[in-house]
Design a protein around this motif. Structure first.
Motif, PDB file in Angstrom:
ATOM      1  N   GLU A  74       0.907  -1.212  -0.099  1.00  0.00           N
ATOM      2  CA  GLU A  74      -0.141  -0.128   0.202  1.00  0.00           C
ATOM      3  C   GLU A  74       0.755   1.539  -0.014  1.00  0.00           C
ATOM      4  OE1 GLU A  74      -3.546   2.267   0.126  1.00  0.00           O
ATOM      5  OE2 GLU A  74      -2.814   0.344  -0.714  1.00  0.00           O
ATOM      6  N   ASN A  75       1.957   1.265   0.701  1.00  0.00           N
ATOM      7  CA  ASN A  75       2.983   2.247   0.807  1.00  0.00           C
ATOM      8  C   ASN A  75       3.622   2.664  -0.672  1.00  0.00           C
ATOM      9  OD1 ASN A  75       4.759   4.516   2.149  1.00  0.00           O
ATOM     10  ND2 ASN A  75       6.149   2.878   1.423  1.00  0.00           N
ATOM     11  N   TYR A  76       3.828   1.422  -1.296  1.00  0.00           N
ATOM     12  CA  TYR A  76       4.453   1.733  -2.754  1.00  0.00           C
ATOM     13  C   TYR A  76       3.248   2.141  -3.751  1.00  0.00           C
ATOM     14  CZ  TYR A  76       6.428   0.890  -7.258  1.00  0.00           C
ATOM     15  OH  TYR A  76       6.640   0.637  -8.375  1.00  0.00           O
ATOM     16  N   ARG A  77       2.036   1.784  -3.540  1.00  0.00           N
ATOM     17  CA  ARG A  77       1.055   2.308  -4.375  1.00  0.00           C
ATOM     18  C   ARG A  77       0.838   3.863  -4.075  1.00  0.00           C
ATOM     19  NH1 ARG A  77      -3.889   3.897  -4.531  1.00  0.00           N
ATOM     20  NH2 ARG A  77      -4.111   3.585  -2.144  1.00  0.00           N
ATOM     21  N   ILE A  78       0.598   4.068  -3.029  1.00  0.00           N
ATOM     22  CA  ILE A  78       0.539   5.566  -2.781  1.00  0.00           C
ATOM     23  C   ILE A  78       1.754   6.539  -3.062  1.00  0.00           C
ATOM     24  CG2 ILE A  78       0.358   7.357  -0.695  1.00  0.00           C
ATOM     25  CD1 ILE A  78      -1.145   5.162   0.850  1.00  0.00           C
ATOM     26  N   THR A  79       3.019   6.008  -2.835  1.00  0.00           N
ATOM     27  CA  THR A  79       4.111   6.792  -3.172  1.00  0.00           C
ATOM     28  C   THR A  79       4.007   6.750  -4.657  1.00  0.00           C
ATOM     29  OG1 THR A  79       5.270   5.950  -1.138  1.00  0.00           O
ATOM     30  CG2 THR A  79       6.731   6.794  -2.903  1.00  0.00           C
ATOM     31  N   LYS A  80       3.979   5.777  -5.566  1.00  0.00           N
ATOM     32  CA  LYS A  80       3.864   5.703  -6.948  1.00  0.00           C
ATOM     33  C   LYS A  80       2.995   6.518  -7.512  1.00  0.00           C
ATOM     34  CE  LYS A  80       5.014   3.609 -10.955  1.00  0.00           C
ATOM     35  NZ  LYS A  80       4.197   4.678 -11.942  1.00  0.00           N
ATOM     36  N   ASN A  81       1.671   6.750  -7.036  1.00  0.00           N
ATOM     37  CA  ASN A  81       0.728   7.766  -7.246  1.00  0.00           C
ATOM     38  C   ASN A  81       1.323   9.059  -7.082  1.00  0.00           C
ATOM     39  OD1 ASN A  81      -1.816   8.531  -8.373  1.00  0.00           O
ATOM     40  ND2 ASN A  81      -2.396   8.928  -5.940  1.00  0.00           N
ATOM     41  N   LYS A  82       1.876   9.375  -6.146  1.00  0.00           N
ATOM     42  CA  LYS A  82       2.667  10.723  -5.763  1.00  0.00           C
ATOM     43  C   LYS A  82       3.321  11.157  -6.747  1.00  0.00           C
ATOM     44  CE  LYS A  82       1.617  11.062  -0.779  1.00  0.00           C
ATOM     45  NZ  LYS A  82       2.171  11.205   0.721  1.00  0.00           N
ATOM     46  N   ASN A 139       9.503  12.598  -5.105  1.00  0.00           N
ATOM     47  CA  ASN A 139      10.685  12.576  -6.068  1.00  0.00           C
ATOM     48  C   ASN A 139      10.870  10.950  -6.231  1.00  0.00           C
ATOM     49  OD1 ASN A 139      12.055  11.669  -3.701  1.00  0.00           O
ATOM     50  ND2 ASN A 139      12.640  13.864  -3.089  1.00  0.00           N
ATOM     51  N   ILE A 140      12.059  10.857  -6.967  1.00  0.00           N
ATOM     52  CA  ILE A 140      12.589   9.337  -7.193  1.00  0.00           C
ATOM     53  C   ILE A 140      13.055   8.553  -6.220  1.00  0.00           C
ATOM     54  CG2 ILE A 140      14.850  10.295  -7.986  1.00  0.00           C
ATOM     55  CD1 ILE A 140      12.947   7.216  -9.616  1.00  0.00           C
ATOM     56  N   THR A 141      13.721   9.381  -5.162  1.00  0.00           N
ATOM     57  CA  THR A 141      14.275   8.954  -4.059  1.00  0.00           C
ATOM     58  C   THR A 141      13.306   8.107  -3.238  1.00  0.00           C
ATOM     59  OG1 THR A 141      16.134  10.462  -3.944  1.00  0.00           O
ATOM     60  CG2 THR A 141      15.845   9.093  -1.950  1.00  0.00           C
ATOM     61  N   ASP A 142      11.989   8.681  -2.861  1.00  0.00           N
ATOM     62  CA  ASP A 142      10.902   8.173  -1.911  1.00  0.00           C
ATOM     63  C   ASP A 142      10.431   6.992  -2.795  1.00  0.00           C
ATOM     64  OD1 ASP A 142      11.253  10.193  -0.328  1.00  0.00           O
ATOM     65  OD2 ASP A 142       9.813  11.765  -1.504  1.00  0.00           O
ATOM     66  N   LEU A 182      12.086   4.912  -4.806  1.00  0.00           N
ATOM     67  CA  LEU A 182      13.076   3.988  -4.737  1.00  0.00           C
ATOM     68  C   LEU A 182      12.916   3.298  -3.185  1.00  0.00           C
ATOM     69  CD1 LEU A 182      16.048   5.131  -6.644  1.00  0.00           C
ATOM     70  CD2 LEU A 182      14.657   3.654  -7.438  1.00  0.00           C
ATOM     71  N   GLU A 183      12.805   4.344  -2.443  1.00  0.00           N
ATOM     72  CA  GLU A 183      12.765   3.475  -0.828  1.00  0.00           C
ATOM     73  C   GLU A 183      11.607   2.785  -0.548  1.00  0.00           C
ATOM     74  OE1 GLU A 183      13.045   7.069   1.467  1.00  0.00           O
ATOM     75  OE2 GLU A 183      15.014   7.168   1.354  1.00  0.00           O
ATOM     76  N   ALA A 184      10.418   3.234  -1.123  1.00  0.00           N
ATOM     77  CA  ALA A 184       9.037   2.289  -1.167  1.00  0.00           C
ATOM     78  C   ALA A 184       9.382   1.006  -1.906  1.00  0.00           C
ATOM     79  CB  ALA A 184       8.098   3.218  -1.765  1.00  0.00           C
ATOM     80  N   ASP A 185       9.906   1.023  -3.115  1.00  0.00           N
ATOM     81  CA  ASP A 185      10.180  -0.095  -3.968  1.00  0.00           C
ATOM     82  C   ASP A 185      11.189  -1.170  -3.055  1.00  0.00           C
ATOM     83  OD1 ASP A 185       9.682  -1.711  -6.407  1.00  0.00           O
ATOM     84  OD2 ASP A 185      12.103  -1.178  -6.522  1.00  0.00           O
ATOM     85  N   ALA A 186      11.996  -0.304  -2.478  1.00  0.00           N
ATOM     86  CA  ALA A 186      13.110  -1.292  -1.837  1.00  0.00           C
ATOM     87  C   ALA A 186      12.380  -2.004  -0.499  1.00  0.00           C
ATOM     88  CB  ALA A 186      14.416  -0.640  -1.482  1.00  0.00           C
ATOM     89  N   ALA A 187      11.542  -1.014   0.170  1.00  0.00           N
ATOM     90  CA  ALA A 187      10.743  -1.983   1.296  1.00  0.00           C
ATOM     91  C   ALA A 187       9.867  -2.826   0.784  1.00  0.00           C
ATOM     92  CB  ALA A 187       9.910  -0.445   2.025  1.00  0.00           C
ATOM     93  N   LEU A 188       9.279  -2.810  -0.303  1.00  0.00           N
ATOM     94  CA  LEU A 188       8.404  -3.812  -0.892  1.00  0.00           C
ATOM     95  C   LEU A 188       9.075  -5.037  -1.202  1.00  0.00           C
ATOM     96  CD1 LEU A 188       5.598  -4.602  -1.756  1.00  0.00           C
ATOM     97  CD2 LEU A 188       6.157  -3.517  -4.004  1.00  0.00           C
ATOM     98  N   VAL A 189      10.362  -4.921  -1.861  1.00  0.00           N
ATOM     99  CA  VAL A 189      11.157  -5.997  -2.087  1.00  0.00           C
ATOM    100  C   VAL A 189      11.621  -6.576  -0.880  1.00  0.00           C
ATOM    101  CG1 VAL A 189      13.169  -6.693  -3.144  1.00  0.00           C
ATOM    102  CG2 VAL A 189      11.771  -5.283  -4.241  1.00  0.00           C
TER     103      VAL A 189
END
Length: 244
Positions: free
Chosen positions: A188-196, A203-206, A208-215
């Motif tokens: 859910e965090n990645y979905r929200i961050t991707k939408n933002k 930004n891209i850093t946010d 990437l962090e959300a994507d790394a957390a998901l992985v």
């Protein structure tokens, strides 16, 4: 960009460790099975899904008392020691013997005997047994006491190990639930961050962090399932069910 590269490097290091552990485990299993060290074993992908609900701990304890080979071997040793004690006690008892014979003799001018049969019953006893200690009996009795103590010690060890594995198995299963909730949150965090990010609010850093957390959350779920499967197999091994 540097932050993303650092995260990538960390993931690559984890992958190298995983590959190294896999190679070591493959060689150990080859040696255990008596196969050439170069044999490549295929991993059972369904292994992490072979998790069943635990029975009460009393069930595994009863199975251990029936199936554990070390307990069975010790039981045979105790029976053998008991027979040795009975045999040693017999040394102090009188010996009853039945004798029999057949006589045929012909002495000219003196006696002629044909088809004479004699039967006798005799009792003998070694008087030395009255003041000498039966060393064989003492050794056998000491052996019985030693095996009885070993049996109690082994039973306590099995109970302790069994309860420990039972608790570890339950804990591992509970960890799966926790990691699965964490995966839902990371998704859910990645979905929200991707939408933002798509709308220019992150930004891209946010991202990437959300994507790394998901992985990382996905990896944790897989690891927790593998740990739970291993803990369950360990419980079956301790209870003697796995060997059956």
């Amino acid at each position: 960009r540097l932050k993303a590269q650092l995260q990538t490097s960390n993931i690559e290091l984890q992958l190298l460790d995983a590959q190294n552990n896999y190679s070591i485990a493959n060689i150990n299993m080859d040696l255990l099975l008596g196969l050439p060290e170069t044999t490549i074993l295929k991993v059972d992908e369904d292994y992490i899904n072979e998790i069943s609900e635990n029975q009460p701990v009393s069930y595994y304890l009863s199975q251990a008392l029936q199936n554990r080979k070390d307990l069975q071997a010790l039981d045979y040793q105790r029976k053998a020691a008991n027979l040795g004690t009975k045999a040693a006690k017999a040394e102090n008892l009188p010996i009853l013997a039945i004798t029999g014979g057949y006589v045929a003799a012909d002495i000219p001018g003196f006696v002629t005997i044909t088809n004479a049969i004699n039967i006798g019953l005799g009792v003998s006893y070694n008087l030395d047994n009255l003041w000498k200690k039966n060393s064989s009996l003492l050794k056998s009795q000491a052996r019985e006491k030693q095996l009885e103590a070993n049996n109690e010690l082994l039973n306590d060890h099995i109970k302790l190990e069994l309860n420990k594995d039972f608790q570890n198995s339950n804990l591992a299963k509970k960890k799966i639930e926790v990691y699965e909730r964490a995966l839902e949150q990371a998704t859910e965090n990645y979905r929200i961050t991707k939408n933002k990010y798509d709308n220019g609010l992150a930004n891209i850093t946010d991202l990437l962090e959300a994507d790394a957390a998901l992985v990382g959350a996905k990896v944790n779920v897989i690891n927790s399932r593998a740990d739970a499967a291993l803990a369950y197999k360990k419980l079956l091994q301790t209870s003697g069910i796995l060997n059956q």
